[in-house]
Write a protein that holds these residues in place. Sequence first.
Motif, PDB file in Angstrom:
ATOM      1  N   LYS A 130       0.804  -1.197   0.273  1.00 23.24           N
ATOM      2  CA  LYS A 130       0.183  -0.126   0.420  1.00 23.24           C
ATOM      3  C   LYS A 130       0.656   1.677  -0.127  1.00 23.24           C
ATOM      4  CE  LYS A 130      -0.444  -0.510   4.982  1.00 23.24           C
ATOM      5  NZ  LYS A 130      -1.472  -0.929   6.022  1.00 23.24           N
ATOM      6  N   LEU A 131       2.052   1.273  -0.597  1.00 23.34           N
ATOM      7  CA  LEU A 131       3.326   2.493  -0.424  1.00 23.34           C
ATOM      8  C   LEU A 131       2.619   3.516  -1.653  1.00 23.34           C
ATOM      9  CD1 LEU A 131       5.877   3.026   0.528  1.00 23.34           C
ATOM     10  CD2 LEU A 131       6.611   1.889  -1.637  1.00 23.34           C
ATOM     11  N   PHE A 132       1.971   3.027  -2.249  1.00 24.69           N
ATOM     12  CA  PHE A 132       1.310   4.353  -3.101  1.00 24.69           C
ATOM     13  C   PHE A 132       0.095   4.408  -2.544  1.00 24.69           C
ATOM     14  CE2 PHE A 132       4.320   2.358  -6.165  1.00 24.69           C
ATOM     15  CZ  PHE A 132       5.371   3.307  -6.017  1.00 24.69           C
ATOM     16  N   GLN A 133      -0.641   4.333  -1.913  1.00 27.27           N
ATOM     17  CA  GLN A 133      -2.132   5.046  -1.241  1.00 27.27           C
ATOM     18  C   GLN A 133      -1.872   5.896  -0.437  1.00 27.27           C
ATOM     19  OE1 GLN A 133      -4.312   1.735   0.953  1.00 27.27           O
ATOM     20  NE2 GLN A 133      -4.279   0.884  -1.069  1.00 27.27           N
ATOM     21  N   PRO A 134      -2.672   7.345  -0.557  1.00 26.45           N
ATOM     22  CA  PRO A 134      -2.861   8.369   0.631  1.00 26.45           C
ATOM     23  C   PRO A 134      -2.445   8.279   1.623  1.00 26.45           C
ATOM     24  CG  PRO A 134      -4.258   8.262  -1.101  1.00 26.45           C
ATOM     25  CD  PRO A 134      -3.931   6.509  -1.208  1.00 26.45           C
ATOM     26  N   PHE A 135      -1.626   8.494   2.571  1.00 28.39           N
ATOM     27  CA  PHE A 135      -1.484   8.669   3.951  1.00 28.39           C
ATOM     28  C   PHE A 135      -1.421   7.499   4.676  1.00 28.39           C
ATOM     29  CE2 PHE A 135      -5.633  11.316   2.614  1.00 28.39           C
ATOM     30  CZ  PHE A 135      -5.224  12.601   3.329  1.00 28.39           C
ATOM     31  N   VAL A 136      -0.333   6.530   3.867  1.00 28.61           N
ATOM     32  CA  VAL A 136       0.429   5.694   4.298  1.00 28.61           C
ATOM     33  C   VAL A 136       1.804   6.324   3.668  1.00 28.61           C
ATOM     34  CG1 VAL A 136       1.327   3.263   3.259  1.00 28.61           C
ATOM     35  CG2 VAL A 136      -0.994   4.397   3.431  1.00 28.61           C
ATOM     36  N   THR A 137       2.985   6.576   5.181  1.00 27.75           N
ATOM     37  CA  THR A 137       4.303   6.651   5.446  1.00 27.75           C
ATOM     38  C   THR A 137       4.598   5.504   6.172  1.00 27.75           C
ATOM     39  OG1 THR A 137       5.510   8.395   5.560  1.00 27.75           O
ATOM     40  CG2 THR A 137       3.447   8.445   6.968  1.00 27.75           C
ATOM     41  N   THR A 138       6.904   5.617   5.931  1.00 30.99           N
ATOM     42  CA  THR A 138       7.255   5.311   6.870  1.00 30.99           C
ATOM     43  C   THR A 138       7.795   5.722   7.525  1.00 30.99           C
ATOM     44  OG1 THR A 138       8.924   5.258   4.984  1.00 30.99           O
ATOM     45  CG2 THR A 138       7.698   3.161   4.556  1.00 30.99           C
ATOM     46  N   LYS A 139       7.890   7.696   7.406  1.00 30.59           N
ATOM     47  CA  LYS A 139       8.562   7.878   7.958  1.00 30.59           C
ATOM     48  C   LYS A 139       8.001   8.654   9.285  1.00 30.59           C
ATOM     49  CE  LYS A 139      10.164  10.290   3.158  1.00 30.59           C
ATOM     50  NZ  LYS A 139      10.163  11.558   2.704  1.00 30.59           N
ATOM     51  N   ARG A 140       8.749   8.970  10.579  1.00 36.47           N
ATOM     52  CA  ARG A 140       7.864   9.293  11.528  1.00 36.47           C
ATOM     53  C   ARG A 140       7.164  10.798  11.458  1.00 36.47           C
ATOM     54  NH1 ARG A 140      11.979  10.024  16.220  1.00 36.47           N
ATOM     55  NH2 ARG A 140      12.274  11.822  14.689  1.00 36.47           N
ATOM     56  N   ASP A 141       7.303  11.678  10.906  1.00 36.61           N
ATOM     57  CA  ASP A 141       6.745  13.117  11.159  1.00 36.61           C
ATOM     58  C   ASP A 141       6.297  12.846   9.047  1.00 36.61           C
ATOM     59  OD1 ASP A 141       9.478  12.718   8.998  1.00 36.61           O
ATOM     60  OD2 ASP A 141      10.045  14.594  10.632  1.00 36.61           O
ATOM     61  N   GLY A 142       6.425  12.203   8.691  1.00 32.93           N
ATOM     62  CA  GLY A 142       6.094  12.123   7.021  1.00 32.93           C
ATOM     63  C   GLY A 142       3.872  12.350   6.915  1.00 32.93           C
ATOM     64  N   MET A 143       3.344  12.992   5.777  1.00 28.07           N
ATOM     65  CA  MET A 143       2.629  12.666   5.567  1.00 28.07           C
ATOM     66  C   MET A 143       1.800  11.674   5.072  1.00 28.07           C
ATOM     67  SD  MET A 143       1.857  16.980   4.302  1.00 28.07           S
ATOM     68  CE  MET A 143      -0.046  16.544   5.077  1.00 28.07           C
ATOM     69  N   GLY A 144       2.787  11.811   4.064  1.00 34.36           N
ATOM     70  CA  GLY A 144       2.099  10.372   3.673  1.00 34.36           C
ATOM     71  C   GLY A 144       1.283  10.283   1.948  1.00 34.36           C
ATOM     72  N   VAL A 145       1.385  11.307   1.723  1.00 34.84           N
ATOM     73  CA  VAL A 145       1.108  11.963   0.273  1.00 34.84           C
ATOM     74  C   VAL A 145       1.975  12.127  -1.034  1.00 34.84           C
ATOM     75  CG1 VAL A 145      -0.894  13.352   1.393  1.00 34.84           C
ATOM     76  CG2 VAL A 145       0.749  14.781   1.013  1.00 34.84           C
ATOM     77  N   GLY A 146       3.409  11.945  -0.383  1.00 36.00           N
ATOM     78  CA  GLY A 146       4.557  11.951  -2.353  1.00 36.00           C
ATOM     79  C   GLY A 146       4.749  10.958  -2.838  1.00 36.00           C
ATOM     80  N   LEU A 147       3.869  10.166  -2.330  1.00 39.02           N
ATOM     81  CA  LEU A 147       4.550   8.912  -3.457  1.00 39.02           C
ATOM     82  C   LEU A 147       2.658   9.111  -4.379  1.00 39.02           C
ATOM     83  CD1 LEU A 147       6.398   6.092  -1.980  1.00 39.02           C
ATOM     84  CD2 LEU A 147       7.154   6.973  -3.947  1.00 39.02           C
ATOM     85  N   SER A 148       1.984   9.103  -3.152  1.00 37.88           N
ATOM     86  CA  SER A 148       0.332   8.881  -3.762  1.00 37.88           C
ATOM     87  C   SER A 148       0.577  10.279  -4.590  1.00 37.88           C
ATOM     88  CB  SER A 148      -0.458   9.430  -2.399  1.00 37.88           C
ATOM     89  OG  SER A 148      -1.565  10.072  -3.070  1.00 37.88           O
ATOM     90  N   ILE A 149       1.035  11.105  -4.884  1.00 35.78           N
ATOM     91  CA  ILE A 149       1.053  12.035  -5.492  1.00 35.78           C
ATOM     92  C   ILE A 149       2.220  11.915  -6.868  1.00 35.78           C
ATOM     93  CG2 ILE A 149       2.573  14.437  -5.710  1.00 35.78           C
ATOM     94  CD1 ILE A 149       1.462  15.059  -3.482  1.00 35.78           C
TER      95      ILE A 149
END
Length: 655
Positions: free
Chosen positions: A596-615
Amino acid sequence: MAHAMSSVVERAVDSATGRRTSSSLPEGLDRAGLLFSTMMASRQPMFLAWGPSARLYYNDAYIPFLGSKHPSATGRPLLDVWPEIRDELAPLVERVFRGEAIQMDDIALTIDRGRGPEETHYAFSYTPVGEPGGTVLGLFCACAETTEQVRVLRLRDEAETALRESDDNYRHVVALSPQILWAADAQGHIVSAGPRWFDVTGMTEDEALGDGWARMLHPDDIASTLEAWRHSIETRRPVDLEYRLRVRDGRFRWFRAYAAPRMAPDGGVVRWYGLLEDIHERKVGEEHLRSILETVPDAMVVIDAKGTIRSFSKAAERLFGFGRTEVVGENVRLLMPEPYRSAHDGFLTRYEETGERRVIGVGRVVLGRRRDGSTFPMELSVGEVPTGDARHFIGFIRDLTENRRAEERFSQIQGELLHVSRYTALGEMASTLAHELNQPLTAISNYLRGCAPLLSSLPGQGGELVSEAIEEAAHQALRAGRIIRSMREFVTRGESRRQSEALPQLVEEASALALVGIREKGVRVAFRLDPTLPSVWVDRVQIQQVLLNLMRNAVEAMEAAPRRELTVTASSAGADLVEILVADTGPGIDPAVASKLFQPFVTTKRDGMGVGLSICRTIVEAHGGQISAMPNTEGGTVFRFTLRRSSPREIAHAF
C-alpha cells in the motif's frame, strides 16, 4: 809620436773628468790613446777599466748609467764604483784580464744610481786591451741599457701567455658550455662555431660556416629569422631570436639565439659573437601550458607591478571583447569600471609598500568592464608570481553572468516545484477527502429522505414542517456531494502544459534541487543516462516533482546506511516508453507497507504525511505511465516509473 799621443789622451781625460791637468796619464794609458779618444767621442756608452786596479774612465754616454756616482767615479776602481754588483762583476773582470773577450746580450743587475736599488738589464761586450801577445793592461766595454726593452718584451710575453691561456680557456669553455658559441664576421657570415654545433646538427665545418647554417632552419622560421638577422646587421644592434633547427636525428628542436657585435674604435663591427641555447623542453612546456590556458573557461590576465597587462588569454578576449594586441601594454584599469578604475593603482602601491593583501590570494566578486562599456559581475582570483627581481600578478576571472542567470533559473524552478508540490498535495488530499466524504454524505441524504415520509404522517402542522426541513437537509447533503465530486474531478484533471522535453535535462535540473548538501551526508551519486534517448511528452514541472520526491526519499532512506549510493538510470522501455530508475542502498521497504506504498496517507517516515508517493503515482499515471517499487539486488530499494515518448506529430507541433 808618443808625445803627440799622450797629449791627445791627456786632453781627452781632461774633457772626460771636467778638469785640466798637466800631470802625466796613468801608467800605460797613453798606449791606448787612440782607443781612448775614440771612446770619448762616441755616442755609444763605453768605458775603460785600466791598470791592475781596473780604474774606470768613461764617456758622456755612460754617465746616465752612473747616476749620482758621476763624476766621482772617474779614475776609481771599477768594483769600488759598483760595490752592489761586485759579486757579478768580479768574475767577469778577472776573465777579461786573463785575456778572454766576453759578450752578453742580457744581464740583469740590481744597482743603485742614487734612487735606491733598481733592477736593470744590459747588453755589453768586454774586450781585453794590451799589446798583442802581451800583458792585458785594461778592459774596454761597449754597452747598452736594455731595461725598457726587456720590460716591453716581458709585457709582450706576459700578454702572449695570457692570450694563449685565454684562447685555451675560451676553447675549453666552448667545448664544455651547454650553449653553442659561435662568431660571425661584420657581414653576418659564420666564421667559427663550437664543437657542440656539429654534434647537435651533424653538419661538417665546411657545411656550417658562411650561411650554411640557415639550411637547418624550419621552413616556417626561415623568412622571419633571416630578416631579423639582416636587420640586426644593418642596425648593428643585438639580436634575440627563437626558432627551430633540424638536429642530427632529423627532428626539429627549439633554440634561442642571442648575438651582439664587438665594435671597433671607428664604429665598425669587428665580429659578431653569439650563443645558441636549446630551449625545446621549455618551449614545448610553455606551448602546452598556453594551450591549456587558452582552452580553460576562465579568463586569464597577467600584469606587472605597475598594472601593465603582459598577457591576455583567448577566454579573456571573448569575455571582455578586446583583442590581445589592443590591451597588452595598457594598464589593467582599462578592464574596470568606476570606482575600481581610479583606485586600482593605489591598491598596487599600498601592497608594494605594506604587503597588505586585499585581493591577492583571496577570491572576490567585482565588476568588469567590456569593450562596449557594459559591466558584468565576475569572480576574481589573483595570484602573485615572483620572476627574478620583478613581480607579476595572474588574475583568473570567471563570468558570473551565467551563474546569476542559473541562480535565477534555479530559484524559478524551485518555486515552480514548490507550488506544484503544494498544489498537488492539496489536490491529492482533496481527492481523497472527496472520495471519503461522498459516501457518508450520500448515506446522510438517504437516511433523511427515509425519515421524511414518517415525519409527514405525524398529526398537526409541525410534522409537515419537520418533514420539509428533513427533505431540504437531504437535498443539501446531495448538493455537497456533487460539489466535492466536481472538486475531485477538477483536481484530478488539473492544469497540464505538456510539451516535448529532453529527459536528461529534466533529470539534471531536478537533481540540482534534490541533491543539495548530499556531500556532507556522504552520498555518492551516479547518473546513467542514455544520450540517445528520445524526448518525452510531459509537463516538465510535474515530472521534475516526481524525480525530486524519489531522489529526496532515497537520500533520507540512506541516512543511517553504511553504504550510501544513489543511482539514477534512464533508458528505453519498448517502442513507446522510457523508464527511469531511482535506486538507493538503504534498509529497503517493510513488506507490510510495500503493498500500500502508493496509497494516500501511508508513510514509513515518523513525521511524514504519506502523500508524496501518492502524488507521484497520480502524476505518472496522468502521463500514461506506471510507477512501482522493488527491492534492490545490492540492498535498498529501486523505484521505477515510465513515461511516454513524444510522437512525431507532437515533436513537429512543439516547433
